[in-house]
Structures are given as C-alpha cells and as structure tokens.
Write a protein that holds these residues in place. Structure first.
Motif, PDB file in Angstrom:
ATOM      1  N   LEU A   1       2.527   1.691  -3.493  1.00 51.19           N
ATOM      2  CA  LEU A   1       1.640   2.081  -4.576  1.00 51.19           C
ATOM      3  C   LEU A   1       0.682   3.215  -4.217  1.00 51.19           C
TER       4      LEU A   1
ATOM      5  N   ASP B   1      -7.352  -5.147 -11.776  1.00 53.42           N
ATOM      6  CA  ASP B   1      -6.897  -3.828 -11.356  1.00 53.42           C
ATOM      7  C   ASP B   1      -5.564  -3.499 -12.051  1.00 53.42           C
ATOM      8  N   HIS B   2      -5.536  -2.431 -12.838  1.00 51.00           N
ATOM      9  CA  HIS B   2      -4.355  -2.113 -13.637  1.00 51.00           C
ATOM     10  C   HIS B   2      -3.128  -1.842 -12.765  1.00 51.00           C
ATOM     11  N   GLU B   3      -3.301  -1.075 -11.702  1.00 49.97           N
ATOM     12  CA  GLU B   3      -2.164  -0.765 -10.832  1.00 49.97           C
ATOM     13  C   GLU B   3      -1.545  -2.018 -10.249  1.00 49.97           C
ATOM     14  N   LEU B   4      -2.393  -2.934  -9.796  1.00 52.43           N
ATOM     15  CA  LEU B   4      -1.882  -4.167  -9.200  1.00 52.43           C
ATOM     16  C   LEU B   4      -1.281  -5.095 -10.259  1.00 52.43           C
TER      17      LEU B   4
ATOM     18  N   GLU C   1      -3.971  -9.322 -17.467  1.00 51.20           N
ATOM     19  CA  GLU C   1      -4.783  -8.217 -16.953  1.00 51.20           C
ATOM     20  C   GLU C   1      -6.157  -8.256 -17.620  1.00 51.20           C
TER      21      GLU C   1
ATOM     22  N   ARG D   1       0.832  -1.210   0.000  1.00 50.12           N
ATOM     23  CA  ARG D   1       0.000   0.000   0.000  1.00 50.12           C
ATOM     24  C   ARG D   1       0.865   1.257   0.000  1.00 50.12           C
TER      25      ARG D   1
ATOM     26  N   CYS E   1      -2.810  -7.628  -3.059  1.00 50.22           N
ATOM     27  CA  CYS E   1      -1.506  -7.230  -2.515  1.00 50.22           C
ATOM     28  C   CYS E   1      -0.630  -8.418  -2.162  1.00 50.22           C
TER      29      CYS E   1
ATOM     30  N   LYS F   1     -10.518  -1.290  -3.340  1.00 52.22           N
ATOM     31  CA  LYS F   1     -11.562  -0.740  -4.200  1.00 52.22           C
ATOM     32  C   LYS F   1     -12.830  -1.574  -4.063  1.00 52.22           C
TER      33      LYS F   1
ATOM     34  N   GLU G   1       0.268  -4.151 -12.938  1.00 53.03           N
ATOM     35  CA  GLU G   1       1.590  -3.586 -13.219  1.00 53.03           C
ATOM     36  C   GLU G   1       2.571  -3.880 -12.079  1.00 53.03           C
ATOM     37  N   TYR G   2       2.078  -3.817 -10.878  1.00 56.33           N
ATOM     38  CA  TYR G   2       2.927  -4.111  -9.718  1.00 56.33           C
ATOM     39  C   TYR G   2       3.489  -5.528  -9.810  1.00 56.33           C
TER      40      TYR G   2
ATOM     41  N   ILE H   1      -2.200   2.830  -2.604  1.00 58.92           N
ATOM     42  CA  ILE H   1      -3.524   2.343  -2.980  1.00 58.92           C
ATOM     43  C   ILE H   1      -4.353   1.983  -1.755  1.00 58.92           C
TER      44      ILE H   1
END
Length: 274
Positions: free
Chosen positions: A15, A76-79, A92, A12, A56, A20, A81-82, A17
């Motif tokens: 990122l 989730d795009h952010e995750l 994705e 968290r 996560c 959601k 990419e992570y 984040i």
C-alpha cells in the motif's frame, strides 16, 4: 523477523503506507502478545468478534480463525479498502460514531482490539452501557488508563472510570506490552485487559452513567456539591439519601466502594424517575 513484522512489511510495501499519528496508529509486531490476545478472545467462545482498527492485520488473520464472523471497523480509508479487497466485512467509520447495534449479530459477541489510545476510555464507557451486552472484551490500553480502570477504592487512580468499568465487568490484567512490541514504538507502555460481564441489577445503564458522572463532577470537592450540580437535586434530599445509607454528607466520591454507589443510586430512585 517476527511473523507480525513480516506481515506489516508486506502490507506497507503493498500500500505504500506509514503509521498515521492522527489516527493513533502503532502497529503491533510481537507474536507473543498477539498469541495471548487471540487466545484470550477465543476463550470467550465467540460467534462474532468485532475488531476496531485492524490496521495492517496483526490480530486480524488470527482472529478470523477463532470465530464464525469477524467484523472490522476501520476509519482509515486505505486500510478499509485493503481489507475489503481481502474479502473481510469492513465498516468504514469512527468506532465512536458507529451504532453498535449488536442485535444483528448472532450468538456470542466479543470485542477484541488494539485500540487507538485516544478513543480507548470513551469506547470502554460506551460498551459498558450497551443495550445488547457483549459476551466479553479483550482490549489494549495505555498503561496509565489501564491502571485507572483497575484501581480500587483508596488508590490515587481510583475514579469515575474505575467505578463504571468494575460495576459492569470483572476486569483482569492479561499482559503488559512495551514500546518494542509496536512499530512505530510509542513512548508509553501498554496493558491488555480482559472484561467478563457482571450480572448487575441496573435496568437503565445510561441513567447510571449520568449518576456516576455527577458523583465525580468535581472529584476534589465533597460529593454532595457535585450531585447538586450534576443532578439538579436539592442539598436536603441528597443529605437525607446519604445519611440513610450510612454515608457522611461530607464524603468525596473517591471514598465510596462500588456497592455504595449502587446503593446511593437506588436510594435516589433515579431509575423510577426515568
């Protein structure tokens, strides 16, 4: 602080984040629950593990240690990419829209996931009719959904999901997880179920799914009415099939045992009519 909570805090902070709600994200933070889920997945002796919604990483790092290949599916795009940045194989997409063409994965394929609640029932239905079957599943559900999956004939929760799941899987309760096992804490309890594939003689699983949906189209009505509407078969034909199998034409779907559904499906010759 548990190992899982520390890991969640780190991701968290990295990122920036938060969970959601639109994606049904409740991050698992109980080391005990995580250990039991991973051990259950390892018990299937997987070559490949598929994890939907790694979030996560409560399960992800441990799952990587018990298989040759770990395939992540993250919406989730952010995750997504992570996890790519951590050298994980990530698709994705929405798990309900992915092809699940498991023929490309070698060896024993096992599905392990803390599922987003809003897709859990649908994804169980889809995985029950795969052309290339999984070698096992370890999945978390909302408690009420888990009860429906395991319900037996005569129980209030017994219905379409019970029959479909138990036709193709031996389902066992692995553990219960309470709100405090997650961050943020959901308002409902959860259960983790294990699924061992059953050897069932159903050649056309999508056709059997259509049949079961028709049986439970109107669960409170007599089943023959639902079958007439759902399958477009005449009452006389359905009555004859039911009576040949020793079933009262006024029976409701919730009164049939698993084997009686299979017997009626075969009596109606649905696979031959594919």
């Amino acid at each position: 602080m548990s190992k899982a909570r520390e890991r969640l805090k780190t991701v968290r902070e990295e990122l920036g984040i938060h969970a959601k709600r639109s994606l049904g994200q409740n991050f698992l933070v109980s080391d005990h629950v995580i250990e039991k889920i991973v051990n259950a997945g390892a018990g299937f002796q997987p070559t490949t593990i598929i994890e939907v919604g790694p979030g996560c990483g409560a399960l992800t790092w441990e799952l990587k240690e018990v298989c040759e290949r770990l395939q992540l599916i993250e919406l989730d795009h952010e995750l997504a990419e992570y996890w790519r940045g951590k050298n994980f194989d990530v698709i994705e997409t929405d798990a309900l829209k992915w092809s699940w063409d498991l023929a490309e994965f070698p060896g024993r394929k096992v599905f392990v996931s803390n599922l987003p609640y809003q897709i859990s029932s649908s994804i169980l239905v889809e995985r029950s009719i795969d052309k290339v079957p999984l070698s096992g599943m370890v999945l978390m559900f909302q408690k009420e959904v888990a009860q429906r999956i395991k319900a037996k004939v005569g129980a209030e929760d017994y219905g379409f999901l019970s029959v479909l799941a138990q036709t193709f899987w031996d389902v066992e309760l692995l553990l219960e997880a309470g709100p405090r096992d997650f961050d943020p804490a959901p308002r409902i309890a959860s259960r983790v179920l294990t699924f061992n594939p059953r050897q069932v003689q159903v050649a056309d699983r999508p056709k059997y799914l259509k049949f079961l949906k028709a049986c439970f189209l109107h669960p409170r009505k007599i089943m023959i009415s639902s079958l007439m509407e759902g399958l477009g078969r005449p009452r006389e034909e359905l009555t004859a099939a039911l009576e040949k199998r020793g079933l009262d034409p006024k029976i409701r779907a919730g009164e049939l045992r698993l084997q009686q559904f299979l017997d009626l499906y075969r009596e109606l010759g649905m696979e031959q009519n594919s």
